[in-house]
Design an enzyme around this catalytic site. Structure first.
Site: not given
Ligand code: AGP
Length: 609
Positions: A2, A77, A103-104, A482, A486, A489, A505, A604
């Site tokens: 947010c 969000w 926000n929170g 990584e 990428k 997401e 394995h 983000k």
């Protein structure tokens, strides 16, 4: 998660708030809204979905709201309550006498809601935020000035928050407060601003004040007051941010992610500049490197992957044991450490709640905290003993790209500095590595050039894919992790990063013609061993995409597509190998017509646990 903004000053309130929200949309994009003071009333306008929906709604109001001088805004969000107009912020108290953006998370909202309902309050949303609005409104209705009313309301709350509010009774004023969630004040001439992050306001000002935990801010057009919850005034020095407003422009690129991938040479140049000289000597005056006997690196997502690369370099060069942990696990682990333990907390945003909590946990055993962050003035910079700033410039795309490479550069500088302080590797060898590291920007630039027009073919192998495997060994393994992150997401395709030698394995069972294998080969022994592991997937029908030197004939033989990287010293392998994977994820997502900058369900900066 947010984003909140606030403004008091001139008749450009809507414009400033919308510009701020546009720059904060990376924090959440489930809904957006504004509350504006107009003619002794509060007008709100909210829309579910992207900010564009709110912008359209504002246009339909034909400038009716453009006379406002004071207001607050929010981009959401969702945590409590699905994305909808009712659950969008601002939330109103007492039929609209006050408006609140938040926000929170308010942890005790359910019990407060029950209590308020018993006192006859009617709720119109499922949000936790609405309880703040009603608590505030009740105090204001009881005659308390807005700032004091906010302090009273906040005393009832448990959890994390940055809140901002306006009241119909006090025109020309915005109040705000924070606990754990971020909040900064921007200073202007005859106008003042609030935001969750400085990048919201770069077009308006570069002069900021930080707001500390438990403080309340009172903004008018001509004044900024910071107070404790008990009403005592607090003095605060302002600071100037280095970022330019142009840094948050698209600059001709289609998306921020693509721009930020191409920004990487300059992100690396800025991060290395002044820290490693032409002879390869590293100088990090911001960090005390003496007496470190053990290191713990903490971070989330991409920052964690950078931490894995830091571990490999520090252990190899400085011979100091390094543990790397995901912050959300570290914070609840049975920690081992003492005052000779350096805790390296990596966070691009400097706001990630889990990483801040991991720092707090490390404090308990007396660890020294070094923050590696990209954000000046962020929460982590105030919690740490020392700060190593990555100078990648603002990163807007939700998928981290340039900040990953800048984090690796910062950690390699740290490894070289620690190795020197420990005397663990001969000076000449360290200098040579320092000189090699200085070539990172040039080699990344070369990689971008080599890849021009080459990634599309690799991306086409994903058209029918149901999952993908990213394999690497040694320093190519974190790069593979990584790369998989990428792809996941931004393209929503299941992807696993795995050590190539571990495939047999278990994960090799996933391999078939619908599961492309992306092999990050690296150099030397790592390359040879990986080649054999990847051959085993070819034998089982995998389409292989290799990240390899262009003249690597073994890679060419085994792969459907080679994504070429230039010849480069070994220390630069993770830098050059990461770029093709970023571009691959980008192209796959674009091929699926997805929004690469704002992937679904993500934000983000992750300011909830
Ligand atoms: C990276 O692409 C992700 N968006 C995410 O994993 C991110 O790296 C993580 O949330 C940590 O963020 P921070 O660096 O701001 O702490």
């Amino acid at each position: 998660m947010c984003g909140i903004v606030g403004y008091v000053g001139k008749a450009r309130c809507v414009e400033v708030l919308m510009e701020g929200l546009r720059n904060l949309e990376y924090r959440g994009y489930d809904s957006a809204g504004l509350a504006l003071q107009l003619g002794g009333r509060i007008e709100t306008i909210k829309r579910p979905g992207r900010l564009d929906n709110l912008a359209e709604a504002l246009e339909e109001r034909n400038g009716h709201l453009s006379a406002a001088h004071t207001g607050v805004g929010h981009t959401r969000w969702a945590t409590h309550g699905r994305p909808s107009e009712a659950n969008a912020h601002p939330q109103l108290g007492n039929g609209g006498s006050v408006a609140v953006v938040h926000n929170g998370i308010i942890e005790n909202f359910a019990e407060l809601k029950e209590e308020l309902k018993e006192r006859g309050v009617t709720f119109s949303s499922e949000t936790d935020t609405e309880v703040i609005a009603h608590l505030l409104a009740q105090r204001v209705e009881a005659g308390e000035p807005l700032r004091e009313a906010l302090a009273s309301a906040l005393r009832r709350l448990r959890g994390s928050f940055a809140v901002a509010a306006v009241s119909a009774k006090e025109p020309g004023k915005v109040v705000a407060a924070r606990k754990q969630s971020p909040l900064v004040v921007g200073q202007g001439a005859g106008e003042n601003y609030l935001a969750s992050a400085v990048q919201a306001l770069l077009k308006q000002t570069r002069r900021f004040l930080v707001v500390e935990n438990g403080e309340i801010v009172e903004l008018t057009g001509s004044s900024v007051g910071i107070f404790t919850l008990d009403g005592e005034s607090v003095e605060r020095e302002s600071f100037e941010v280095e970022w330019e407003a142009e840094a948050i422009e698209l600059g001709g690129y289609e998306d921020y992610m693509l721009k930020e991938i191409h920004d990487q040479p300059s992100a690396l140049r800025n991060t290395l500049s002044g820290r490693v000289d032409s002879g390869g000597a590293v100088d990090l005056p911001e960090v005390d490197l003496a007496g470190v006997e053990r290191i713990a690196v903490v971070g989330c997502g991409t920052a964690y992957h950078a931490g894995l690369l830091g571990k490999e370099a520090i252990e190899r060069l400085a011979r100091i044991p390094v543990e790397v942990a995901v912050s959300s696990e570290y914070r609840y682990a049975h920690l081992v450490g003492d005052e000779k333990t350096l805790v390296v907390a990596i966070s691009q945003s400097g706001e990630t709640t889990d990483t801040l909590a991991a720092i707090e946990a490390a404090r308990a055993f007396g660890g020294r905290i070094l923050a590696v962050t990209n954000t000046q003035g962020s929460l982590i910079t105030r919690e740490a003993d020392a700060v190593l700033l990555t100078k990648a410039g603002p990163e807007i795309g939700v998928a981290a790209t340039k900040t990953f490479l800048a984090q690796i550069a910062a950690l390699y500088l740290l490894a070289l500095g620690l190795a020197r302080a420990k005397g663990a590797t001969p000076e000449e060898e360290l200098r040579e590595l320092g000189r090699d590291l200085r070539r990172a920007p040039e080699k990344v630039e070369e990689t971008l050039g080599l890849l021009e027009g080459r990634v599309e073919e690799a991306a086409s192998l994903f058209e029918e894919a149901r999952c993908a495997l990213f394999l690497g060994r040694g320093s190519s393994y974190p790069v593979a992790l990584e790369g998989a992150l990428k792809l996941k997401e931004i393209s929503y395709l299941p992807a696993e990063g795995y050590p190539a030698g571990e495939m047999k394995h278990g994960p090799i069972a996933l391999v078939d013609e619908h599961s492309p294998v992306v092999a990050v080969l690296g150099q030397g022994l790592t390359r040879e061993k990986s080649l054999s592991n990847v051959e085993e997937t070819v034998a089982r029908g995998a389409s292989v995409i290799s990240v390899a030197r262009e003249n690597d004939s073994a890679a060419r033989r085994m792969s459907r597509v080679v994504l070429p990287v230039p010849e480069a010293p070994g220390i630069l392998d993770p830098f050059v190998s990461s770029v093709p994977l970023q571009l691959l994820a980008y192209r796959v997502a674009k091929g699926r017509a997805l929004d690469v900058d704002k992937p679904r369900n993500l934000a983000k900066s992750v300011t909830v646990e």
